[in-house]
Design a protein around this motif. Sequence first.
Motif: not given
Length: 468
Positions: A158-159, A315-316, A161-163, A166, A156, A319, A153
């Motif tokens: 944290f991308a 941040n990883t 985690n979000q998406h 890719t 990336s 929730m 994370e």
Amino acid sequence: MSPEEFRQEAHRLVDWMADYMQNVSQYPVLAQVAPGSIKKQLPDSAPVLGESFEKIFKDFEKIILPGMTHWQSPTFMAYFPANNSCPSILAEMLMATMGAQCMSWLTSPAATELEERVLDWLRDAKGLPNSWKGVIQDTASSATLSAILSARERHSAFAINQHGFTGEHRYRIYSSEHVHSSIDKGVKIAGIGQSNIVKVAVDEAFAMIPSALEKAIQDDLAAGFTPLCVVTAIGTTSSTAIDPIDAIGDICLKYKVWHHIDAAYAGTALLLPEYRWMIKGIEKADSYVFNPHKWMFTNFDCTAYYVKDTQTLINTFSMTPEYLKTQQDDEVNNYRDWHIQLGRRFRALKLWFVIRSYGISGIQEKLREHMQLAQWLYEKLDEHPQFELLAPMPLNTICFRYLPASGDIDTANERLMQKINDSGKAFLSHTKLNGAFTIRIVIAQTNVKKTDVEMVWQLIQEAAYSQH
């Protein structure tokens, strides 16, 4: 069961527990049962009506106890230990009685704040960087997965985690072939793929070679991969080899790679100042894990995971749905955000009981005794012409094999180990070093004594002579 009945049965159980701890060496260390034999003694379906505690406990003694391997036996010398101690057991009883779910500060303020303080005590007592912060996890496997996910994370932004993935990220993880299998499992769970673990060459002491690591990173960069994380070991699983984390730390900084240090077993030795050489350069690393439940007399499960950058960790995993928000969130640590699981046991209590009961000096005394006992046996094996040492012994794990006069060496050693284990008098395990079947002995059970080690040495010789 009424509170009064509970009191009566609890007293009986405590008497049994004390007798068990006093007499554990009288049980066969390795369970002497055949596969399926326990299950055959259990009914096919659950009871419809409740049964008396007396009947349940009799079945425990008759059915369950014979099928247990006794990890607290002083001649349990297989794998790595899962030690306990009287203070730790008593704390576990309190934990179970209160039944607290310590996921956030609000759900048990004392659990959170005790954890903060006790992990700071350990950090300072072990010589870790004083700016690092720790959290208690269940096992080193979970902590190492946390490190890999945090590295993913951070890189990336944290991308992932979000998406999700890719296809643009082709990450690589680096370790030696002697690190724990949890690294391979963590890489699979993190979605990076087991084929993206690069196993780096080791030297004659089975420690990672820094120049080989740097070459692997350079080769991957040239091939279009992204070096993500290096997992080093302070005490590999097979032989407790010590990776040179100082030189490896320089390489990780140079290539902006996360450096995670797995000291699951051997990390307890850092409580001894004379073993701090193992962490020279640790300030360059990103995370570190060790298990008090292995060699620090704190019963399973209790893993201490330390990080340089707590915000990346939070941040990883953070929730916070509406039902978990509290008025204190900005003022406290909510440790549910520091790892994978939401629920948390009050593990800090048993760690606190152990540290206060033994004191750092008392723990140090036991560690030094264990290493002295291992050194005695190491020298006995080294002096004997029919045995060969297969690895250095930086701590208290001995790797050796028997050299028969004729026949296949691996087969002879497998037979030797099996004969000892079948006797019920001790339990040893094995690994492979340079392809050779290698017997491992770990002398680290909480109450192991010189007489126990002498007895195991006698068993080894008798098992060898029986093959003549």
